[in-house]
Design an enzyme around this catalytic site. Structure first.
Site, short mmCIF file in Angstrom:
data_model
loop_
_atom_site.label_atom_id
_atom_site.label_comp_id
_atom_site.label_asym_id
_atom_site.label_seq_id
_atom_site.Cartn_x
_atom_site.Cartn_y
_atom_site.Cartn_z
N LEU A 1 46.73 27.65 113.31
CA LEU A 1 45.41 28.30 113.33
C LEU A 1 44.55 27.76 112.21
CD1 LEU A 1 46.51 31.96 114.16
CD2 LEU A 1 45.32 30.35 115.66
N HIS B 1 12.52 39.37 105.62
CA HIS B 1 13.13 40.57 106.18
C HIS B 1 12.68 40.74 107.62
CE1 HIS B 1 14.83 44.57 106.42
NE2 HIS B 1 13.69 44.99 106.97
N1 LIG Z 1 34.27 22.63 112.76
C1 LIG Z 1 34.85 21.61 112.15
O1 LIG Z 1 34.35 21.04 111.19
C2 LIG Z 1 36.14 21.09 112.66
C3 LIG Z 1 36.66 21.59 113.85
C4 LIG Z 1 37.88 21.12 114.28
C5 LIG Z 1 38.54 20.14 113.56
N2 LIG Z 1 38.02 19.67 112.43
C6 LIG Z 1 38.75 18.64 111.65
O2 LIG Z 1 39.99 18.36 112.25
C7 LIG Z 1 41.01 18.43 111.28
C8 LIG Z 1 42.30 18.85 111.91
O3 LIG Z 1 42.22 20.21 112.35
P1 LIG Z 1 43.53 21.08 112.57
O4 LIG Z 1 43.07 22.47 112.84
O5 LIG Z 1 44.44 20.44 113.54
O6 LIG Z 1 44.28 20.95 111.20
P2 LIG Z 1 44.32 21.87 109.91
O7 LIG Z 1 45.06 21.09 108.91
O8 LIG Z 1 43.00 22.43 109.61
O9 LIG Z 1 45.24 23.12 110.39
C9 LIG Z 1 46.56 22.97 110.77
C10 LIG Z 1 47.23 24.32 110.67
O10 LIG Z 1 48.51 24.22 111.28
C11 LIG Z 1 49.43 24.97 110.50
N3 LIG Z 1 50.76 24.42 110.79
C12 LIG Z 1 51.27 23.20 110.46
N4 LIG Z 1 52.51 23.06 110.97
C13 LIG Z 1 52.78 24.22 111.63
C14 LIG Z 1 53.90 24.67 112.38
N5 LIG Z 1 54.99 23.92 112.58
N6 LIG Z 1 53.86 25.91 112.93
C15 LIG Z 1 52.76 26.70 112.76
N7 LIG Z 1 51.68 26.31 112.06
C16 LIG Z 1 51.69 25.08 111.52
C17 LIG Z 1 48.95 24.78 109.06
O11 LIG Z 1 49.41 25.83 108.24
C18 LIG Z 1 47.44 24.77 109.23
O12 LIG Z 1 46.89 26.05 109.07
C19 LIG Z 1 40.49 19.41 110.24
O13 LIG Z 1 41.02 19.13 108.98
C20 LIG Z 1 39.02 19.18 110.26
O14 LIG Z 1 38.69 18.20 109.32
C21 LIG Z 1 36.83 20.13 111.96
#
Ligand SMILES: NC(=O)c1ccc[n+]([C@@H]2O[C@H](COP(=O)([O-])OP(=O)(O)OC[C@H]3O[C@@H](n4cnc5c(N)ncnc54)[C@H](O)[C@@H]3O)[C@@H](O)[C@H]2O)c1
Ligand SMILES: Cc1cc2nc3c(=O)[nH]c(=O)nc-3n(C[C@H](O)[C@H](O)[C@H](O)COP(=O)(O)OP(=O)(O)OC[C@H]3O[C@@H](n4cnc5c(N)ncnc54)[C@H](O)[C@@H]3O)c2cc1C
Length: 467
Positions: A179, A436
């Site tokens: 998440l 406002h």
């Molecule tokens: N709105 C935005 O700017 C936006 C939107 C989507 C993606 N992104 C980019 O894409 C990148 C990648 O996104 P993401 O969401 O894949 O990565 P992330 O690194 O943000 O989140 C990955 C999550 O997976 C969890 N995790 C890892 N291994 C796990 C496991 N085995 N079981 C359960 N949870 C686990 C982690 O604790 C972490 O919270 C982001 O760093 C961001 O830079 C940006």
């Protein structure tokens, strides 16, 4: 055969193509090499299709609000899954084709190679059996979803953002594992479209929120659109009927699909970085200069998601341009990096600006907090879930950073980024007008709270400057 160019760009994504235009304008000879589909991660499988999905989910979810406003009949709204997915793809295709057309307008066929590049040395690249001698190499190869073996074993039940938007229909149920930003955006959107969504994360927070107060509130709000299990290591099990059972955190769910959103890793495996003759860390990454993107003193630059530093679109474009300008200069030409800014397009939006809360010394900062519950406009809109925390240096009152989980967070975060960039103090920020009734009045409240908590006494009411 060996051809010679000033610059070989590896990867035709946002970083690579931004670099391409900068180099071409400076009269450099360039070859752009790209493996896989063109059109960028952002437009093909990232920022844009995800926002298209979020938009339709928001429209549909609004029927809940409409009821409270005396609008009847909204319960008759229905989700046509195949039509929803088709529209997401149609928007995506328009953006992808526009990008490809704009890029190729500036290239003749000798300047673009469809193939997987491998670095042979600081000035040599190989692609499709051809060797290219380059004055400089600009690496812009992007990143790929992390996919451990237990997830790969799920076969067709597994989706990542690389495959999700190709699905002909919405699933009935899905487990979102991870998440982070992706998991929160897509998980919430699917939940709002009526899909049964179960979210899991190994971390104790959602969306990587470092401020514990905002993190706790956000987890509660997101729990309205999907079930959330935190601090749980996930073990997916493929069943004989093709569904997947997940047991984690004392909970067992059976779902049609699993979205693996557990992070992305740079596309550097097999790229030949070892041929550069520099030290690589445990992840196979070389050290590089963040202000020039140069690797050591080699004519090689590491940009965009490929360096895993700030894997965001605007940063990828900056890095492509900075690297190109350094190549053009022929000597070190450092550029100051922008104030960190991140926005998750969820509801409420989650935004972080400036210094991350976990990097600040609690003794040295004043914290301001405000809730959207007391905001008049939020009440009118019936959207009162929202909180803002701002951080300032206690003695100078200089604004350092903020974490927001609030509607219109994207706009407030941009306002705050400008204030931090300009080195403004909290009292200077309060001199700006706040209209406002606007959602930004919650930001005004947070800044007032920060001022009060700092212990500073102004000689005049905050926001009023003696003429
Ligand atoms: N709105 C935005 O700017 C936006 C939107 C989507 C993606 N992104 C980019 O894409 C990148 C990648 O996104 P993401 O969401 O894949 O990565 P992330 O690194 O943000 O989140 C990955 C999550 O997976 C969890 N995790 C890892 N291994 C796990 C496991 N085995 N079981 C359960 N949870 C686990 C982690 O604790 C972490 O919270 C982001 O760093 C961001 O830079 C940006
Ligand atoms: C679902 C999702 C949502 C996102 N939402 C947002 C958002 O809302 N806002 C935001 O700022 N960011 C968002 N991002 C992040 C953003 O999309 C990336 O940071 C950005 O697209 C990275 O651009 P890039 O140029 O580094 O890489 P890419 O666009 O991935 O380009 C890299 C290219 O290099 C190619 N390549 C790889 N290896 C080689 C090789 N050896 N030889 C030749 N070519 C190679 C790849 O196939 C690819 O075409 C999102 C990402 C995802 C996945």
């Amino acid at each position: 055969m060996t051809r010679k160019v000033d610059v070989a760009i590896l990867g035709a994504g946002s970083a690579g193509v931004t670099a391409l235009f900068t180099l071409l304008r400076a009269g450099k000879s360039v070859v752009l090499i790209n493996s896989g589909p063109e059109g960028t991660t952002c437009a093909r499988v990232g920022c844009m299709p995800s926002k298209a999905l979020i938009e339709v989910a928001t429209l549909y979810h609004d029927r809940e609000r409409q009821k409270a406003f005396g609008l009847s009949g909204t319960e008759a709204l229905a989700v046509d899954g195949p039509a929803v997915m088709a529209r997401v793809r149609a928007i995506r295709d328009k953006l992808v084709n526009g990008f490809i057309t704009r890029t190729h307008k500036h290239l003749d066929e000798t300047q673009f190679i469809d193939g997987h590049a491998t670095i042979l040395g600081p000035n040599r690249v190989e692609v499709n059996g051809e060797e290219i001698e380059a004055g400089a190499i600009l690496i812009a190869t992007g990143s790929t979803p992390v996919l451990p073996a237990p997830f790969r074993a799920l076969g067709e039940a597994l989706v990542t953002t690389d495959t999700f938007f190709e699905q002909p229909d919405l699933p009935k149920s899905i487990a979102v594992v991870g998440l982070g930003v992706i998991g929160c955006e897509i998980g919430q959107a699917l939940g709002r479209l009526g899909v049964e969504v179960h979210g899991f994360d190994a971390a104790p927070v959602i969306a990587g929120i470092k401020d514990p107060v905002v993190a706790e509130a956000a987890a509660e709000w997101f729990g309205r659109d999907m079930s959330i299990t935190l601090g749980a290591s996930v073990e997916p099990k493929l069943e004989a009927d093709g569904t997947v059972t997940i047991t984690a955190g004392g909970k067992t769910v059976n779902v049609e699909r699993v979205l693996a959103s557990i992070g992305r890793r740079p596309n550097v495996t097999g790229l030949g970085l070892e041929a550069l003759g520099v030290e690589l860390d445990g992840h196979g990454m070389p050290a590089y200069d963040r202000e020039t993107l140069q690797i050591g003193d080699l004519p090689v630059y590491l940009t965009g998601d490929a360096n895993a530093d700030r894997p965001l679109l605007h940063e990828a474009k900056d890095e492509g341009k900075i690297a190109a300008l350094n190549i053009i200069a022929g000597s070190r030409k450092p550029f100051r990096r922008r104030v960190p800014l991140g926005v998750a397009f969820t509801s409420p939006q989650i935004a972080t600006v400036g210094a991350s809360f976990d990097t600040l010394d609690p003794e040295q900062i004043a914290i301001g907090v405000a809730s959207a519950e007391g905001n008049g406009r939020s009440k009118v809109k019936a959207e009162t879930a929202g909180t803002i925390r701002v951080y300032a240096d206690k003695s100078s009152l200089k604004l350092l950073g903020a974490t927001l989980a609030i509607g219109a967070g994207e706009h407030m975060a941009h306002w705050l980024a400008l204030a931090i960039e300009q080195g403004l103090t909290v009292d200077a920020c309060l001199e700006s007008p706040f209209y406002h009734p606007v959602l930004e009045e919650t930001l005004q409240d947070a800044l007032m709270s920060c001022l009060a908590n700092s212990g500073h006494k102004l000689p005049h009411p905050p926001g009023l400057t003696p003429a």
